[in-house]
Motif scaffolding. Structure first.
Motif, PDB file in Angstrom:
ATOM      1  N   TYR A  60     -19.404 -31.130 -50.349  1.00  0.00           N
ATOM      2  CA  TYR A  60     -19.234 -32.143 -49.300  1.00  0.00           C
ATOM      3  C   TYR A  60     -18.636 -31.523 -48.048  1.00  0.00           C
ATOM      4  CZ  TYR A  60     -20.209 -35.178 -53.184  1.00  0.00           C
ATOM      5  OH  TYR A  60     -20.814 -35.769 -54.266  1.00  0.00           O
ATOM      6  N   PRO A  61     -18.806 -32.185 -46.895  1.00  0.00           N
ATOM      7  CA  PRO A  61     -18.265 -31.640 -45.648  1.00  0.00           C
ATOM      8  C   PRO A  61     -16.733 -31.620 -45.646  1.00  0.00           C
ATOM      9  CG  PRO A  61     -19.376 -33.754 -45.277  1.00  0.00           C
ATOM     10  CD  PRO A  61     -19.580 -33.396 -46.707  1.00  0.00           C
ATOM     11  N   PRO A  62     -16.131 -30.852 -44.728  1.00  0.00           N
ATOM     12  CA  PRO A  62     -14.674 -30.691 -44.700  1.00  0.00           C
ATOM     13  C   PRO A  62     -13.894 -32.005 -44.636  1.00  0.00           C
ATOM     14  CG  PRO A  62     -15.707 -29.106 -43.235  1.00  0.00           C
ATOM     15  CD  PRO A  62     -16.796 -29.995 -43.735  1.00  0.00           C
ATOM     16  N   ARG A  91     -19.591 -41.430 -52.697  1.00  0.00           N
ATOM     17  CA  ARG A  91     -20.853 -42.125 -52.444  1.00  0.00           C
ATOM     18  C   ARG A  91     -21.272 -41.838 -51.013  1.00  0.00           C
ATOM     19  NH1 ARG A  91     -21.763 -48.622 -53.312  1.00  0.00           N
ATOM     20  NH2 ARG A  91     -23.962 -48.652 -52.754  1.00  0.00           N
ATOM     21  N   ARG A  92     -22.490 -41.345 -50.838  1.00  0.00           N
ATOM     22  CA  ARG A  92     -23.012 -40.985 -49.514  1.00  0.00           C
ATOM     23  C   ARG A  92     -23.939 -42.100 -49.039  1.00  0.00           C
ATOM     24  NH1 ARG A  92     -24.396 -35.190 -48.229  1.00  0.00           N
ATOM     25  NH2 ARG A  92     -23.796 -34.958 -50.389  1.00  0.00           N
ATOM     26  N   ILE A  93     -23.616 -42.701 -47.886  1.00  0.00           N
ATOM     27  CA  ILE A  93     -24.416 -43.816 -47.365  1.00  0.00           C
ATOM     28  C   ILE A  93     -24.129 -43.970 -45.871  1.00  0.00           C
ATOM     29  CG2 ILE A  93     -22.618 -45.463 -48.038  1.00  0.00           C
ATOM     30  CD1 ILE A  93     -24.821 -47.542 -48.491  1.00  0.00           C
ATOM     31  N   ASP A  94     -25.140 -44.343 -45.108  1.00  0.00           N
ATOM     32  CA  ASP A  94     -24.938 -44.597 -43.682  1.00  0.00           C
ATOM     33  C   ASP A  94     -24.304 -45.982 -43.533  1.00  0.00           C
ATOM     34  OD1 ASP A  94     -24.995 -44.828 -40.939  1.00  0.00           O
ATOM     35  OD2 ASP A  94     -27.169 -45.085 -40.810  1.00  0.00           O
ATOM     36  N   LEU A  95     -23.033 -46.014 -43.158  1.00  0.00           N
ATOM     37  CA  LEU A  95     -22.310 -47.282 -43.002  1.00  0.00           C
ATOM     38  C   LEU A  95     -22.274 -47.749 -41.545  1.00  0.00           C
ATOM     39  CD1 LEU A  95     -19.313 -46.531 -45.379  1.00  0.00           C
ATOM     40  CD2 LEU A  95     -21.181 -48.130 -45.808  1.00  0.00           C
ATOM     41  N   ASP A 102     -22.268 -41.268 -44.072  1.00  0.00           N
ATOM     42  CA  ASP A 102     -20.851 -41.587 -44.175  1.00  0.00           C
ATOM     43  C   ASP A 102     -20.516 -41.546 -45.659  1.00  0.00           C
ATOM     44  OD1 ASP A 102     -20.642 -42.154 -41.344  1.00  0.00           O
ATOM     45  OD2 ASP A 102     -21.748 -43.995 -41.775  1.00  0.00           O
ATOM     46  N   TYR A 103     -19.235 -41.617 -46.003  1.00  0.00           N
ATOM     47  CA  TYR A 103     -18.826 -41.389 -47.386  1.00  0.00           C
ATOM     48  C   TYR A 103     -17.765 -42.387 -47.830  1.00  0.00           C
ATOM     49  CZ  TYR A 103     -21.071 -36.976 -46.304  1.00  0.00           C
ATOM     50  OH  TYR A 103     -21.977 -36.027 -45.894  1.00  0.00           O
ATOM     51  N   ILE A 104     -17.915 -42.866 -49.056  1.00  0.00           N
ATOM     52  CA  ILE A 104     -16.879 -43.666 -49.701  1.00  0.00           C
ATOM     53  C   ILE A 104     -16.357 -42.820 -50.857  1.00  0.00           C
ATOM     54  CG2 ILE A 104     -16.339 -45.766 -50.976  1.00  0.00           C
ATOM     55  CD1 ILE A 104     -18.648 -47.126 -49.482  1.00  0.00           C
ATOM     56  N   VAL A 105     -15.073 -42.503 -50.808  1.00  0.00           N
ATOM     57  CA  VAL A 105     -14.437 -41.703 -51.858  1.00  0.00           C
ATOM     58  C   VAL A 105     -13.630 -42.671 -52.715  1.00  0.00           C
ATOM     59  CG1 VAL A 105     -12.948 -39.735 -52.353  1.00  0.00           C
ATOM     60  CG2 VAL A 105     -14.312 -39.764 -50.251  1.00  0.00           C
ATOM     61  N   ASP A 106     -14.068 -42.870 -53.944  1.00  0.00           N
ATOM     62  CA  ASP A 106     -13.476 -43.854 -54.849  1.00  0.00           C
ATOM     63  C   ASP A 106     -12.804 -43.106 -56.005  1.00  0.00           C
ATOM     64  OD1 ASP A 106     -12.861 -45.929 -56.568  1.00  0.00           O
ATOM     65  OD2 ASP A 106     -14.820 -46.882 -56.430  1.00  0.00           O
ATOM     66  N   VAL A 130     -14.859 -42.365 -45.091  1.00  0.00           N
ATOM     67  CA  VAL A 130     -14.942 -41.299 -44.096  1.00  0.00           C
ATOM     68  C   VAL A 130     -16.275 -41.453 -43.375  1.00  0.00           C
ATOM     69  CG1 VAL A 130     -14.979 -38.806 -43.741  1.00  0.00           C
ATOM     70  CG2 VAL A 130     -13.563 -39.775 -45.577  1.00  0.00           C
ATOM     71  N   VAL A 131     -16.222 -41.574 -42.033  1.00  0.00           N
ATOM     72  CA  VAL A 131     -17.457 -41.698 -41.256  1.00  0.00           C
ATOM     73  C   VAL A 131     -17.709 -40.412 -40.489  1.00  0.00           C
ATOM     74  CG1 VAL A 131     -17.247 -44.216 -41.064  1.00  0.00           C
ATOM     75  CG2 VAL A 131     -16.357 -42.765 -39.237  1.00  0.00           C
ATOM     76  N   THR A 132     -18.979 -40.130 -40.272  1.00  0.00           N
ATOM     77  CA  THR A 132     -19.372 -38.947 -39.506  1.00  0.00           C
ATOM     78  C   THR A 132     -19.550 -39.348 -38.054  1.00  0.00           C
ATOM     79  OG1 THR A 132     -20.497 -38.088 -41.461  1.00  0.00           O
ATOM     80  CG2 THR A 132     -21.046 -37.067 -39.359  1.00  0.00           C
ATOM     81  N   LEU A 133     -18.888 -38.617 -37.181  1.00  0.00           N
ATOM     82  CA  LEU A 133     -18.930 -38.897 -35.741  1.00  0.00           C
ATOM     83  C   LEU A 133     -20.137 -38.207 -35.101  1.00  0.00           C
ATOM     84  CD1 LEU A 133     -15.122 -38.456 -35.051  1.00  0.00           C
ATOM     85  CD2 LEU A 133     -16.374 -40.584 -35.440  1.00  0.00           C
ATOM     86  N   PRO A 134     -20.499 -38.605 -33.878  1.00  0.00           N
ATOM     87  CA  PRO A 134     -21.667 -37.994 -33.226  1.00  0.00           C
ATOM     88  C   PRO A 134     -21.594 -36.478 -33.094  1.00  0.00           C
ATOM     89  CG  PRO A 134     -21.035 -39.981 -32.057  1.00  0.00           C
ATOM     90  CD  PRO A 134     -19.974 -39.731 -33.097  1.00  0.00           C
TER      91      PRO A 134
END
Length: 197
Positions: A60-62, A91-95, A102-106, A130-134
């Motif tokens: 996964y990304p940093p 969980r990897r999903i575009d939120l 974007d990611y949900i870490v559960d 965690v959301v990925t920024l532009p």
């Protein structure tokens, strides 16, 4: 009186034998089909078990790795053992609706040594969003205890942010622990938190 050949007579006898009542008739075809379906299900589940690889935070990304380090820090702080992540911890999903992952870490099924409740309590289990920024970097927009969550169906509007329905501790709605407390939140790049009223 009509006479039939031996061949025709034999065919009539065979047809009449096949006219047994339904309950006496052998059901070989159905039995074979059930057996084949069972074998297929067994084969598919075995293939999935072989494909399932162990959880690896470096996949996964940093920004997500930083969220996962929380589990190690918490476990070390409690003098626990080795942290074991469940295969579906991330969980990897575009939120946000911007087309980026974007990611949900559960941490619901994460274990600290032999302890199974390090990351959970009466308010639920710790999750981080965690959301990925532009620019490609990541931002943690939520960190809190949640009993359960459900990602609502996407809007018909293209590029719209997703809404998550959170089931929370009753005190976050002005009640007590066992009471139902449901809140909805649109996920954007802006951090949010749930607070007691």
């Amino acid at each position: 009186m009509m006479r039939h050949s031996v061949r025709e007579n034999w065919a009539r006898v065979r047809r009449s034998c096949l006219k047994f009542p339904e309950r006496w008739r052998p059901r070989r075809r159905q039995t074979r089909m059930r057996y084949l379906m069972f074998l297929l299900a067994l084969f598919v589940s075995a293939a999935r078990a072989e494909d399932a690889k162990p959880f690896n935070p470096s996949d996964y990304p940093p920004g997500v790795q930083k969220a996962l380090r929380y589990a190690n820090d918490e476990c070390t702080g409690q003098d626990g053992g080795e942290v074991t992540f469940a295969p579906d911890t991330v969980r990897r999903i575009d939120l946000t609706g911007d087309g980026r992952d974007d990611y949900i870490v559960d941490f619901r099924d994460t274990k600290c040594g032999d302890r199974e409740t390090t990351y959970c309590g009466t308010g639920g289990c710790v999750i981080k969003i965690v959301v990925t920024l532009p620019d490609g970097s990541a931002r943690e927009v939520f960190d809190g205890h949640v009993r359960s969550y459900k990602i609502m169906p996407p809007s018909v509007k293209r590029g719209a942010a997703r809404i998550i329905r959170f089931d929370l501790h009753g005190s976050l709605c002005g009640g007590f622990g066992a009471q139902a407390c449901v809140k909805k939140q649109t996920i954007t790049a802006t951090p949010f938190a749930f607070r007691q009223p």
